[in-house]
Design a protein around this motif. Structure first.
Motif, PDB file in Angstrom:
ATOM      1  N   PRO A  59       8.592  14.773   0.389  1.00 58.00           N
ATOM      2  CA  PRO A  59       7.791  14.449   1.376  1.00 58.00           C
ATOM      3  C   PRO A  59       7.252  13.066   1.153  1.00 58.00           C
ATOM      4  O   PRO A  59       7.393  12.238   2.094  1.00 58.00           O
ATOM      5  N   HIS A  60       6.680  12.510  -0.039  1.00 58.76           N
ATOM      6  CA  HIS A  60       6.266  11.081  -0.111  1.00 58.76           C
ATOM      7  C   HIS A  60       7.257  10.164  -0.152  1.00 58.76           C
ATOM      8  O   HIS A  60       7.008   9.104   0.440  1.00 58.76           O
ATOM      9  N   PHE A  61       8.426  10.384  -0.554  1.00 65.72           N
ATOM     10  CA  PHE A  61       9.712   9.616  -0.571  1.00 65.72           C
ATOM     11  C   PHE A  61      10.104   9.210   0.892  1.00 65.72           C
ATOM     12  O   PHE A  61      10.311   8.119   1.388  1.00 65.72           O
ATOM     13  N   VAL A 120       0.947  -1.114  -0.064  1.00 67.36           N
ATOM     14  CA  VAL A 120      -0.075  -0.014  -0.016  1.00 67.36           C
ATOM     15  C   VAL A 120       0.824   1.295   0.171  1.00 67.36           C
ATOM     16  O   VAL A 120       0.799   2.198  -0.832  1.00 67.36           O
ATOM     17  N   ILE A 121       1.887   1.147   0.823  1.00 68.53           N
ATOM     18  CA  ILE A 121       2.677   2.503   0.894  1.00 68.53           C
ATOM     19  C   ILE A 121       3.504   2.667  -0.183  1.00 68.53           C
ATOM     20  O   ILE A 121       3.603   3.678  -0.528  1.00 68.53           O
ATOM     21  N   LEU A 122       4.173   1.505  -0.837  1.00 69.73           N
ATOM     22  CA  LEU A 122       4.966   1.686  -2.014  1.00 69.73           C
ATOM     23  C   LEU A 122       4.136   2.187  -3.188  1.00 69.73           C
ATOM     24  O   LEU A 122       4.514   3.048  -3.851  1.00 69.73           O
ATOM     25  N   ASN A 123       2.844   1.697  -3.257  1.00 73.36           N
ATOM     26  CA  ASN A 123       1.983   1.869  -4.528  1.00 73.36           C
ATOM     27  C   ASN A 123       1.678   3.630  -4.319  1.00 73.36           C
ATOM     28  O   ASN A 123       1.449   4.155  -5.216  1.00 73.36           O
ATOM     29  N   GLU A 124       1.495   4.199  -3.046  1.00 73.68           N
ATOM     30  CA  GLU A 124       1.275   5.495  -2.787  1.00 73.68           C
ATOM     31  C   GLU A 124       2.404   6.228  -3.403  1.00 73.68           C
ATOM     32  O   GLU A 124       2.432   7.339  -4.106  1.00 73.68           O
ATOM     33  N   ILE A 160       8.404   4.999 -12.079  1.00 70.20           N
ATOM     34  CA  ILE A 160       8.564   4.247 -10.677  1.00 70.20           C
ATOM     35  C   ILE A 160       7.461   2.987 -11.172  1.00 70.20           C
ATOM     36  O   ILE A 160       6.269   3.268 -10.919  1.00 70.20           O
ATOM     37  N   PHE A 161       8.094   1.924 -11.433  1.00 72.59           N
ATOM     38  CA  PHE A 161       7.172   0.883 -11.719  1.00 72.59           C
ATOM     39  C   PHE A 161       7.320  -0.473 -10.879  1.00 72.59           C
ATOM     40  O   PHE A 161       8.388  -1.317 -11.179  1.00 72.59           O
ATOM     41  N   ALA A 182       3.132   6.362  -7.203  1.00 73.66           N
ATOM     42  CA  ALA A 182       2.083   7.193  -7.924  1.00 73.66           C
ATOM     43  C   ALA A 182       2.249   8.580  -7.606  1.00 73.66           C
ATOM     44  O   ALA A 182       2.349   9.536  -8.663  1.00 73.66           O
ATOM     45  N   ALA A 183       2.547   8.856  -6.591  1.00 69.31           N
ATOM     46  CA  ALA A 183       2.675  10.350  -6.040  1.00 69.31           C
ATOM     47  C   ALA A 183       4.205  10.803  -6.702  1.00 69.31           C
ATOM     48  O   ALA A 183       4.103  11.897  -7.352  1.00 69.31           O
ATOM     49  N   SER A 184       5.003  10.018  -7.021  1.00 75.29           N
ATOM     50  CA  SER A 184       6.423  10.541  -7.688  1.00 75.29           C
ATOM     51  C   SER A 184       6.174  10.809  -8.932  1.00 75.29           C
ATOM     52  O   SER A 184       6.684  11.845  -9.538  1.00 75.29           O
ATOM     53  N   VAL A 185       5.425   9.775  -9.868  1.00 79.22           N
ATOM     54  CA  VAL A 185       5.372   9.967 -11.125  1.00 79.22           C
ATOM     55  C   VAL A 185       4.172  11.278 -11.322  1.00 79.22           C
ATOM     56  O   VAL A 185       4.574  11.931 -12.176  1.00 79.22           O
ATOM     57  N   LYS A 186       3.359  11.188 -10.528  1.00 83.60           N
ATOM     58  CA  LYS A 186       2.597  12.684 -10.703  1.00 83.60           C
ATOM     59  C   LYS A 186       2.957  13.804 -10.525  1.00 83.60           C
ATOM     60  O   LYS A 186       2.806  14.934 -11.143  1.00 83.60           O
TER      61      LYS A 186
END
Length: 126
Positions: free
Chosen positions: A89-91, A39-43, A58-59, A46-50
């Motif tokens: 912050p997301h990383f 869950v944390i990785l997928n969030e 980031i796949f 997605a945040a990094s690419v967006k």
């Protein structure tokens, strides 16, 4: 998912493939944390690419029939984009909250044998 693919295509066409930084992260997750980690990785992915212009992709994925063996293909516009990514912050949230979940981590930096192929891959997705 469609939005992420569009961002990948756009970013790839705007970036010089020869300066891209490509890395494969090889991560083993402790089994009791796998669901929470994913869950944390997928969030984070997605945040990094967006949110980050310099993050091309980031796949995250897992080895078939070994769900706690995670592999992440990471593509950045260049090494400075990677350094910026590490400070977001997301990383930072991903790194600090998953630290206890990771059994092993290996970062493998890659060199493209033919950098021009990278842009062809993304063009094919159009």
């Amino acid at each position: 998912m469609k939005t992420i693919l569009c961002l990948l295509i756009f970013s790839a066409t705007m970036t010089n493939a020869q300066t891209m930084m490509v890395r494969i992260s090889e991560i083993e997750i402790l089994p009791e944390y796998l669901t929470q980690y994913n869950v944390i990785l997928n969030e984070e992915a997605a945040a990094s690419v967006k949110k980050e212009k310099g993050v091309v992709a980031i796949f995250p994925m897992s080895i078939k029939n070994q769900p706690n063996q995670i592999r992440i293909v990471e593509i950045y516009a260049d090494s400075s984009a990677y350094r910026v990514h590490l400070k977001t912050p997301h990383f930072q949230h991903y790194k600090t909250t998953t630290l206890k979940m990771v059994k092993t981590l290996k970062l493998v930096d890659m060199d493209a044998l033919n950098p021009n192929t990278m842009s062809l891959i993304f063009k094919k997705l159009k």
